[in-house]
Structures are given as structure tokens and as C-alpha cells.
Design a protein around this motif. Sequence first.
Motif, PDB file in Angstrom:
ATOM      1  N   ASP A 115      37.391  35.496  49.249  1.00  0.00           N
ATOM      2  CA  ASP A 115      36.367  36.016  50.167  1.00  0.00           C
ATOM      3  C   ASP A 115      36.997  36.820  51.305  1.00  0.00           C
ATOM      4  N   ARG A 116      38.306  36.606  51.569  1.00  0.00           N
ATOM      5  CA  ARG A 116      38.971  37.276  52.686  1.00  0.00           C
ATOM      6  C   ARG A 116      40.046  38.259  52.224  1.00  0.00           C
ATOM      7  N   LEU A 117      40.199  38.422  50.926  1.00  0.00           N
ATOM      8  CA  LEU A 117      41.237  39.307  50.393  1.00  0.00           C
ATOM      9  C   LEU A 117      40.598  40.569  49.826  1.00  0.00           C
ATOM     10  N   SER A 118      41.295  41.694  49.995  1.00  0.00           N
ATOM     11  CA  SER A 118      40.690  43.002  49.716  1.00  0.00           C
ATOM     12  C   SER A 118      41.091  43.548  48.348  1.00  0.00           C
ATOM     13  N   PRO A 119      40.178  44.261  47.697  1.00  0.00           N
ATOM     14  CA  PRO A 119      40.519  44.969  46.464  1.00  0.00           C
ATOM     15  C   PRO A 119      41.387  46.188  46.755  1.00  0.00           C
ATOM     16  N   CYS A 120      41.941  46.764  45.705  1.00  0.00           N
ATOM     17  CA  CYS A 120      42.746  47.978  45.849  1.00  0.00           C
ATOM     18  C   CYS A 120      42.767  48.709  44.515  1.00  0.00           C
ATOM     19  N   GLU A 121      43.455  49.828  44.483  1.00  0.00           N
ATOM     20  CA  GLU A 121      43.653  50.585  43.250  1.00  0.00           C
ATOM     21  C   GLU A 121      45.139  50.780  43.026  1.00  0.00           C
ATOM     22  N   LEU A 122      45.523  50.843  41.749  1.00  0.00           N
ATOM     23  CA  LEU A 122      46.929  50.966  41.390  1.00  0.00           C
ATOM     24  C   LEU A 122      47.110  52.145  40.438  1.00  0.00           C
ATOM     25  N   GLN A 123      48.019  53.039  40.779  1.00  0.00           N
ATOM     26  CA  GLN A 123      48.383  54.134  39.885  1.00  0.00           C
ATOM     27  C   GLN A 123      49.576  53.659  39.061  1.00  0.00           C
ATOM     28  N   LEU A 124      49.347  53.424  37.781  1.00  0.00           N
ATOM     29  CA  LEU A 124      50.356  52.795  36.933  1.00  0.00           C
ATOM     30  C   LEU A 124      51.174  53.825  36.178  1.00  0.00           C
ATOM     31  N   GLU A 125      52.372  53.381  35.782  1.00  0.00           N
ATOM     32  CA  GLU A 125      53.240  54.178  34.914  1.00  0.00           C
ATOM     33  C   GLU A 125      54.040  53.216  34.035  1.00  0.00           C
ATOM     34  N   PRO A 126      54.336  53.632  32.771  1.00  0.00           N
ATOM     35  CA  PRO A 126      55.163  52.775  31.923  1.00  0.00           C
ATOM     36  C   PRO A 126      56.622  52.847  32.364  1.00  0.00           C
ATOM     37  N   ARG A 127      57.289  51.682  32.441  1.00  0.00           N
ATOM     38  CA  ARG A 127      58.696  51.628  32.836  1.00  0.00           C
ATOM     39  C   ARG A 127      59.418  50.604  31.979  1.00  0.00           C
ATOM     40  N   ASP A 128      60.664  50.916  31.686  1.00  0.00           N
ATOM     41  CA  ASP A 128      61.483  50.020  30.860  1.00  0.00           C
ATOM     42  C   ASP A 128      62.784  49.670  31.583  1.00  0.00           C
ATOM     43  N   GLY A 151      46.523  23.818  24.413  1.00  0.00           N
ATOM     44  CA  GLY A 151      47.554  23.008  23.788  1.00  0.00           C
ATOM     45  C   GLY A 151      48.510  23.785  22.916  1.00  0.00           C
ATOM     46  N   ASP A 152      48.123  24.983  22.481  1.00  0.00           N
ATOM     47  CA  ASP A 152      49.004  25.831  21.671  1.00  0.00           C
ATOM     48  C   ASP A 152      49.778  26.835  22.517  1.00  0.00           C
ATOM     49  N   GLY A 153      49.606  26.783  23.840  1.00  0.00           N
ATOM     50  CA  GLY A 153      50.346  27.673  24.722  1.00  0.00           C
ATOM     51  C   GLY A 153      49.665  28.996  25.007  1.00  0.00           C
ATOM     52  N   PHE A 154      48.414  29.183  24.561  1.00  0.00           N
ATOM     53  CA  PHE A 154      47.699  30.429  24.808  1.00  0.00           C
ATOM     54  C   PHE A 154      46.850  30.292  26.080  1.00  0.00           C
ATOM     55  N   PHE A 155      46.800  31.382  26.845  1.00  0.00           N
ATOM     56  CA  PHE A 155      46.069  31.376  28.103  1.00  0.00           C
ATOM     57  C   PHE A 155      44.661  31.932  27.924  1.00  0.00           C
ATOM     58  N   HIS A 156      43.714  31.282  28.635  1.00  0.00           N
ATOM     59  CA  HIS A 156      42.295  31.624  28.560  1.00  0.00           C
ATOM     60  C   HIS A 156      41.768  31.888  29.963  1.00  0.00           C
ATOM     61  N   LEU A 157      40.847  32.835  30.058  1.00  0.00           N
ATOM     62  CA  LEU A 157      40.154  33.065  31.330  1.00  0.00           C
ATOM     63  C   LEU A 157      39.195  31.915  31.582  1.00  0.00           C
ATOM     64  N   ILE A 158      39.328  31.300  32.759  1.00  0.00           N
ATOM     65  CA  ILE A 158      38.395  30.264  33.194  1.00  0.00           C
ATOM     66  C   ILE A 158      37.322  30.880  34.091  1.00  0.00           C
ATOM     67  N   GLU A 159      37.764  31.709  35.037  1.00  0.00           N
ATOM     68  CA  GLU A 159      36.817  32.312  35.978  1.00  0.00           C
ATOM     69  C   GLU A 159      37.425  33.581  36.556  1.00  0.00           C
ATOM     70  N   ASP A 160      36.638  34.631  36.602  1.00  0.00           N
ATOM     71  CA  ASP A 160      37.016  35.868  37.279  1.00  0.00           C
ATOM     72  C   ASP A 160      36.456  35.792  38.702  1.00  0.00           C
ATOM     73  N   VAL A 161      37.321  35.890  39.694  1.00  0.00           N
ATOM     74  CA  VAL A 161      36.906  35.683  41.087  1.00  0.00           C
ATOM     75  C   VAL A 161      36.983  37.013  41.826  1.00  0.00           C
ATOM     76  N   PRO A 162      35.870  37.556  42.312  1.00  0.00           N
ATOM     77  CA  PRO A 162      35.895  38.856  42.996  1.00  0.00           C
ATOM     78  C   PRO A 162      36.591  38.781  44.350  1.00  0.00           C
ATOM     79  N   LEU A 163      37.242  39.885  44.717  1.00  0.00           N
ATOM     80  CA  LEU A 163      37.853  40.025  46.031  1.00  0.00           C
ATOM     81  C   LEU A 163      36.811  40.635  46.963  1.00  0.00           C
ATOM     82  N   ARG A 164      36.450  39.910  48.017  1.00  0.00           N
ATOM     83  CA  ARG A 164      35.342  40.322  48.877  1.00  0.00           C
ATOM     84  C   ARG A 164      35.786  40.712  50.291  1.00  0.00           C
ATOM     85  N   GLY A 165      37.086  40.770  50.511  1.00  0.00           N
ATOM     86  CA  GLY A 165      37.563  41.066  51.871  1.00  0.00           C
ATOM     87  C   GLY A 165      37.288  42.488  52.281  1.00  0.00           C
TER      88      GLY A 165
END
Length: 224
Positions: free
Chosen positions: A84-97, A210-224
Motif C-alpha cells: 500500500d506504501r510502495l510505488s510501481p515503476c517501469e523497466l526498460q529491459l535488455e538481454p544480458r549474458d 512438494g515437487d519444487g515448483f512455484f505457484h502464484l498465491i496472490e498478486d499484490v498491487p503496488l499502491r504507493g
Amino acid sequence: MQFHRYAIYHLPEGALADFGAAWLGWDARTGRHVARPEGLPGNAEALTRAPRRYGFHATLKAPFRLAAGRDPAELARTLRMLCDRLSPCELQLEPRDDHGFLALRPQRQPPELLALESSLVTRLDEFRAPLTPQEYDRRNPDLLPARARMHLDHWGYPFVLDLFGYHLTLSGALPPAECALLHEALSPHLTPLIAAPIPLRSVALMGEDGDGFFHLIEDVPLRG
């Protein structure tokens, strides 16, 4: 579903998310294996074996077991209050190795991203159980720089705060020449997906099955 560990990730949205799930073969948002489309380069099964179970994500707080006396509902409530107090942003991505594996990284890390990661790492740490000796040793502490070793000891993960680097992983560890070849092969697929900045407007509470795979539980919006 019972989860063994929890984590806070950023899960991209839209076409980039669809590509990442297809390339890795696991969609953490829907909790299902995904068929890889035709035309992708290389042996995707082998190249993505290590990162597959995590899904296409950027780590904001690394996977942890819940501390004694804490429960997932309390973790989720606290995460919502923080966001509720943290702000969204945008990211300009690039592939890097340049770190021994292929990933999408931001050209720059905006202040909102750094504040987000710092808050999640520090303010949620009361929910994290201490590392077991086996978990600690898996991080190869003797090979870490002093600052990363200090973070591992204090926060349970070496690459946080001043050492944090946002990245969306696309491969496991590769020799430099193979990593460069994969970079070149995937670039035509990735370029149109990252031509515009991607939004970071929510964070994902994740659980490991139990098999080590990750699942989304909840997507929490940034409202700051």
C-alpha cells in the motif's frame, strides 16, 4: 495446496510473460506445465532445467521457510500493507549474458525498484526461518565476496540491498560461448517483447509445492 517455502517475485504480464512461460515450460501464474512452441532455438529442455521450476520471474525476496509461529495468511496481510506504501515503476529491459547465464535485466534500476526490494527483504524477514546448515552450504559461502557473505548471514540470501540486481532468468549456468550463442538466438524473439518498458505494478506471493515448483498465491498491487 501445502507449500514448503514462500517467496516474493515479480511476474511479468502479457506477451513477455507468455513467452517466458513457454520457453521455460512452466507457468507459475496458472501452476501448470506449458508446451514449448515450435521455432525456439537450442535444446530448451536442457537449457532451462535449473530455472524452470521457479517460473519466469524476478526475485524480490528469495525463497524461505516460514518461521515458527508464523502462517501464510499473516505473511499475505503484511505484504499487502507494505505494498500500500510502495510505488510501481517501469523497466526498460535488455538481454544480458554477463553473469554466467542469460537473463533480461533493466538498463537502469529506478529508485522505486530499489525501495521495493529493500522494503520486502527487510520488513518481511521476521517471517523467514533461519537457514539450515544444508541451505547455508548450498550458497557456497566460502566463495562469496565479503559483502555477499554478510548478507547471506543476516538476510538468508547474498544478493540483496546494495548487491541486488533485478533479472528475469532465461537459462541455467552456461559457459560463456554457449551463453553468447543463446543470447544471439533468442534476441529476435525477445526484441519486440521488450521494445517498450515493462510495468512493475504488483508483486507476487509465491509458494513452492512438494515437487519444487512455484505457484502464484496472490498478486499484490503496488499502491504507493
